[in-house]
Design an enzyme around this catalytic site. Structure first.
Site, PDB file in Angstrom:
ATOM      1  N   ASP A 114       0.837  -1.201   0.000  1.00  0.00           N
ATOM      2  CA  ASP A 114       0.000   0.000   0.000  1.00  0.00           C
ATOM      3  C   ASP A 114       0.872   1.251   0.000  1.00  0.00           C
ATOM      4  OD1 ASP A 114      -2.252   1.466  -0.075  1.00  0.00           O
ATOM      5  OD2 ASP A 114      -2.857   1.094   2.006  1.00  0.00           O
ATOM      6  N   TYR A 222       8.043  -5.624  -8.045  1.00  0.00           N
ATOM      7  CA  TYR A 222       7.189  -6.784  -8.274  1.00  0.00           C
ATOM      8  C   TYR A 222       6.845  -7.071  -9.737  1.00  0.00           C
ATOM      9  CZ  TYR A 222       3.900  -2.870  -7.753  1.00  0.00           C
ATOM     10  OH  TYR A 222       3.255  -1.672  -7.851  1.00  0.00           O
ATOM     11  N   CYS A 406     -14.652  27.477  23.843  1.00  0.00           N
ATOM     12  CA  CYS A 406     -14.611  28.897  24.210  1.00  0.00           C
ATOM     13  C   CYS A 406     -15.765  29.705  23.627  1.00  0.00           C
ATOM     14  CB  CYS A 406     -13.275  29.505  23.796  1.00  0.00           C
ATOM     15  SG  CYS A 406     -13.089  29.667  22.011  1.00  0.00           S
ATOM     16  N   CYS A 427      -8.482  30.204  23.720  1.00  0.00           N
ATOM     17  CA  CYS A 427      -9.278  28.975  23.688  1.00  0.00           C
ATOM     18  C   CYS A 427      -8.499  27.887  24.448  1.00  0.00           C
ATOM     19  CB  CYS A 427      -9.514  28.589  22.236  1.00  0.00           C
ATOM     20  SG  CYS A 427     -10.376  27.037  22.038  1.00  0.00           S
TER      21      CYS A 427
HETATM   22  S1  IVH Z   1       1.366  -5.600 -10.454  1.00  0.00           S
HETATM   23  C1  IVH Z   1      -0.104  -5.005 -14.704  1.00  0.00           C
HETATM   24  N1  IVH Z   1       1.971  -6.295  -7.993  1.00  0.00           N
HETATM   25  O1  IVH Z   1      -1.525  -1.999  -7.079  1.00  0.00           O
HETATM   26  C2  IVH Z   1       0.151  -5.272 -13.272  1.00  0.00           C
HETATM   27  N2  IVH Z   1       0.856  -4.221  -8.338  1.00  0.00           N
HETATM   28  O2  IVH Z   1      -4.118  -1.569  -9.001  1.00  0.00           O
HETATM   29  C3  IVH Z   1       0.721  -4.115 -12.575  1.00  0.00           C
HETATM   30  N3  IVH Z   1       0.496  -2.917  -6.272  1.00  0.00           N
HETATM   31  O3  IVH Z   1      -0.733   0.404  -9.462  1.00  0.00           O
HETATM   32  C4  IVH Z   1       0.733  -4.144 -11.131  1.00  0.00           C
HETATM   33  N4  IVH Z   1       1.442  -4.360  -4.896  1.00  0.00           N
HETATM   34  O4  IVH Z   1       0.713   0.310  -7.414  1.00  0.00           O
HETATM   35  C5  IVH Z   1       1.392  -5.358  -8.793  1.00  0.00           C
HETATM   36  N5  IVH Z   1       2.615  -7.010  -5.872  1.00  0.00           N
HETATM   37  C6  IVH Z   1       2.050  -6.083  -6.660  1.00  0.00           C
HETATM   38  C7  IVH Z   1       1.514  -4.883  -6.138  1.00  0.00           C
HETATM   39  C8  IVH Z   1       0.912  -3.973  -7.022  1.00  0.00           C
HETATM   40  C9  IVH Z   1       0.846  -3.172  -4.990  1.00  0.00           C
HETATM   41  C10 IVH Z   1      -0.217  -1.695  -6.691  1.00  0.00           C
HETATM   42  C11 IVH Z   1       0.394  -0.984  -7.869  1.00  0.00           C
HETATM   43  C12 IVH Z   1      -0.668  -0.869  -8.911  1.00  0.00           C
HETATM   44  C13 IVH Z   1      -1.914  -1.195  -8.156  1.00  0.00           C
HETATM   45  C14 IVH Z   1      -2.820  -1.992  -9.061  1.00  0.00           C
END
Ligand code: IVH
Length: 666
Positions: A114, A222, A406, A427
């Protein structure tokens, strides 16, 4: 060994130590040793500008050069993921993939971090660009800021990486860093970040990368993209990326059946509570790149991946009353008082209702059944009403018009959701908050007085503002409940000691909005004493380096207020320090204001670091390399030949040590 060789050796060593510390969590040298190596490299690089390298570990400290971000088109669009909220929907996704492929497949399960997403481009093993998601088609070039994130490799290790590829991931702010940042912001009267995600994306968009460098961001990767990736499987590619130095979560599992996927989801829903950063779900990806290609994309997201979002823990309970809290800065927060309810392991009785707009949106009535959630935020919040459960209509909740503390009519600034109590001089919670800030360590450091003592002093009418602290005698205090002679004396002694606190901290202690410790230092140095500062015009304030309109506005408003001027006058009489010491004043000037100075070579009177400090204290800026905008070069012996040549080409003046010292008055 030549300087050139040593530079290369240091860079290699420092990259390795960085990786051990920030990616593997296994440092082998102390911070002190690391800093010593880094400093050695910085000095060598400054003396050998022809060895400049944008991937050097010294680039991680950032620079304060302000620039708007350049917009860059993504080579591959940055798509988002479809969201699911139940195992049912996960099963539907699984079945869709099965029908689409009609052959065996594996699913790689990962954490859904997140934070804020980032795309990194590496060419020949070097980080060349970092771009935010933006609108998915193009984003902001935030390379300078990303280079300050220690877990992002500037140079890859090992081999086998493609000559050019992109790797995507998430920039995060860990919980502990987030909490520290917010408490600093609270001390400066600045708006708090609602959650680590906002803090991470806000930080990434800062113009000054040297500030970003201090914010403690982290990054997990990732997703790898490119023409010649090392493996056919997504999971295997991430393992290679890990070998090259990227931070890849170890909570990544390749699953052969949907049962294994569910098992991972269930384990992580518990395990994630122990992670040092925020996650909001699990991402499922078909592992084979060939199969990914077969499944393809919809307009917005891949058909081969999906996000499963964790249930934000939610409970339904009764709203009994709405009360209103007034903070140190006067912001009024509506608080729901609830029938106690169990939520992620604690009993919740109160939850934030945010602001007047939210109350209106929910059409809240007393007695309503409301949903409470503990999301990424620390304080639980009301996220909805169950209208079906409303069988009797209670009194409608109307946001108050007057301060509950206040009675002053509240104000709401245009474009802001919050209501304020403008009575910042009398206050009660605002006063108590101001006194609490006044005594903190970075301000007057009166540690004999804590929040409880302040509460008592205020309630007994002994202290109504910060100046009253200085008129206390032990005899006044001894009659308070739970107060012995000793503690009474301690309190008064603590107050007395604070008279030694220097001007810049006294200025910070006054609690002027947006005047944090650093800004207070700047103002103290620029104006030398409180009278100059009090009489400074808006224009004079913004003329000071790094003082913007926002700060100038609150400073002039503070001193335009008669009761604040009286307060300062009283504090002055009590003997607080309202001017910079003579020594400080002598050391500081604005002689070098607006000048960018390059230091090069070896010196006899002061060290290079001392010269850096002297330049700063006299209002100048120390910059790393010679350019057209360089004002002059402070040159010692053995100045780098390429720097010399560049200086001559650009017509930049060269100043020797003696000339420089004469320039700033010896
Ligand atoms: S893959 C085409 N892997 O989630 C695939 N996204 O709504 C691209 N996110 O904008 C994303 N953890 O910011 C992927 N392990 C993860 C992730 C991840 C967080 C976020 C990323 C993306 C949003 C997707």
């Amino acid at each position: 060994m030549s300087a050139q060789e040593r530079i290369l050796e240091l860079r290699k060593e420092l990259h390795e130590h960085n990786h051990r510390y920030y990616v593997q969590n296994m440092p082998v040298i102390s911070d002190f040793e690391f800093d010593a190596l880094l400093r050695e490299l910085q000095d060598l690089e400054a003396a050998n500008p022809d060895m400049f390298d944008p991937s050097s570990p010294t680039m991680r400290v950032g620079s304060d050069i302000t620039k708007e971000f350049k917009q860059v088109a993504h080579k591959y669009p940055m798509l988002s993921l479809g969201n699911t909220y139940s195992k049912e929907e996960v099963r539907e996704f699984y079945d869709r993939v099965m029908r689409g492929l009609n052959e065996d497949f594996e699913i790689c399960c990962e954490l859904k971090f997140d934070g804020t997403s980032i795309s990194l481009t590496y060419t020949d093993g070097k980080l060349v660009r970092a771009v935010t998601r933006g609108d998915g088609e193009k984003g902001d070039d935030v390379t300078a800021n990303v280079k300050t994130i220690r877990s992002v490799p500037l140079v890859l290790s090992g081999d086998g990486y493609p000559t050019e590829f992109e790797i995507r991931g998430e920039v995060l702010m860990p919980w502990d860093v987030f909490e520290r940042l917010n408490s600093e912001r609270a001390a400066n009267g600045e708006q708090l970040f609602a959650n680590p995600r906002n803090a991470a994306s806000g930080t990434l968009k800062l113009q000054d990368s040297s500030v970003v460098a201090k914010r403690g961001l982290d990054a997990y990767l990732y997703f790898m993209l490119g023409e010649q990736l090392p493996a056919e499987g997504h999971y295997e590619n991430l393992q290679c990326a890990s070998e090259w130095g990227f931070k890849i979560s170890s909570y990544t599992r390749k699953c052969k059946t949907i049962e294994e996927v569910f098992e991972f989801i269930d384990t992580m829903d518990v395990e994630r509570r122990n992670l040092p950063f925020a996650t909001d779900g699990i991402v499922l990806k078909v592992n084979s790149l060939r199969q990914q290609k077969n499944l393809g994309y919809t307009a917005k997201s891949p058909r081969w991946a999906i996000a499963y979002k964790f249930q934000a823990e939610r409970a339904l309970t009764r709203l009994n009353e709405v009360s209103y809290q007034v903070g140190r800065t006067g912001v009024v927060t509506p608080v729901a008082n609830l029938d106690p309810v169990q939520l992620s392991g604690t009993v919740v009785k109160r939850a934030s209702l945010h602001n007047a707009d939210i109350i209106e949106k929910f059409d809240l009535h007393i007695g309503d059944m409301v949903y409470v959630e503990k999301g990424g935020e620390i304080i639980p919040k009301i996220t909805g009403v169950d209208l079906d459960a409303r069988f009797m209509l209670g009194e409608k909740v109307n946001f108050i018009a007057k301060c509950p503390e206040c009675g002053t009519p509240l104000v709401r600034n245009e474009g802001e959701a919050a209501h304020y109590c403008p009575n910042d001089t009398s206050c009660p919670p605002q006063i108590k908050g101001k006194i609490e800030h006044f005594v903190t360590r970075d301000a007057m450091n009166i540690d004999s007085i804590g929040p409880e003592t302040i509460e008592m002093l205020y309630n007994y009418g002994l202290v109504k503002n910060i100046a009253d602290l200085y008129s206390l005698y032990p005899e006044d205090l001894m009659f308070l409940p739970r107060m012995g002679a000793k503690s009474a004396e301690n309190i008064v002694a603590g107050v007395k000691t604070s008279l030694q606190v220097p001007f810049e901290r006294v200025l910070f202690a006054l609690g002027i909005r947006f005047v944090g410790a650093t800004v207070a230092k700047r103002l103290a140095r620029a104006f030398k004493n409180i009278d100059n500062l009090m009489n400074a015009t808006f224009e004079e304030l913004v003329a000071v380096d790094e003082i913007g309109e926002r700060i100038a506005t609150t400073v002039t408003a503070f001193f335009a207020n008669e009761s604040n001027r009286e307060l300062v006058a009283r504090l002055k009489e009590y003997g607080l320090c309202f001017e910079v010491s003579e020594e400080e004043a002598l050391l500081h000037s604005d002689i070098l204001k607006g000048q960018s100075i390059v230091i090069s070579g070896v010196f006899t009177h002061h060290s290079r670091d001392e010269y850096k400090e002297i330049i700063e204290k006299n209002g100048g800026k120390n910059v790393g390399s010679v350019s057209k905008s360089t004002s002059f070069i402070l040159a010692g012996d053995n100045m780098g030949p390429s720097k010399l040549e560049k200086a001559q080409k650009q017509g930049v003046r060269i100043v020797n040590e003696e000339e420089f010292l004469a320039m700033i008055g010896g």
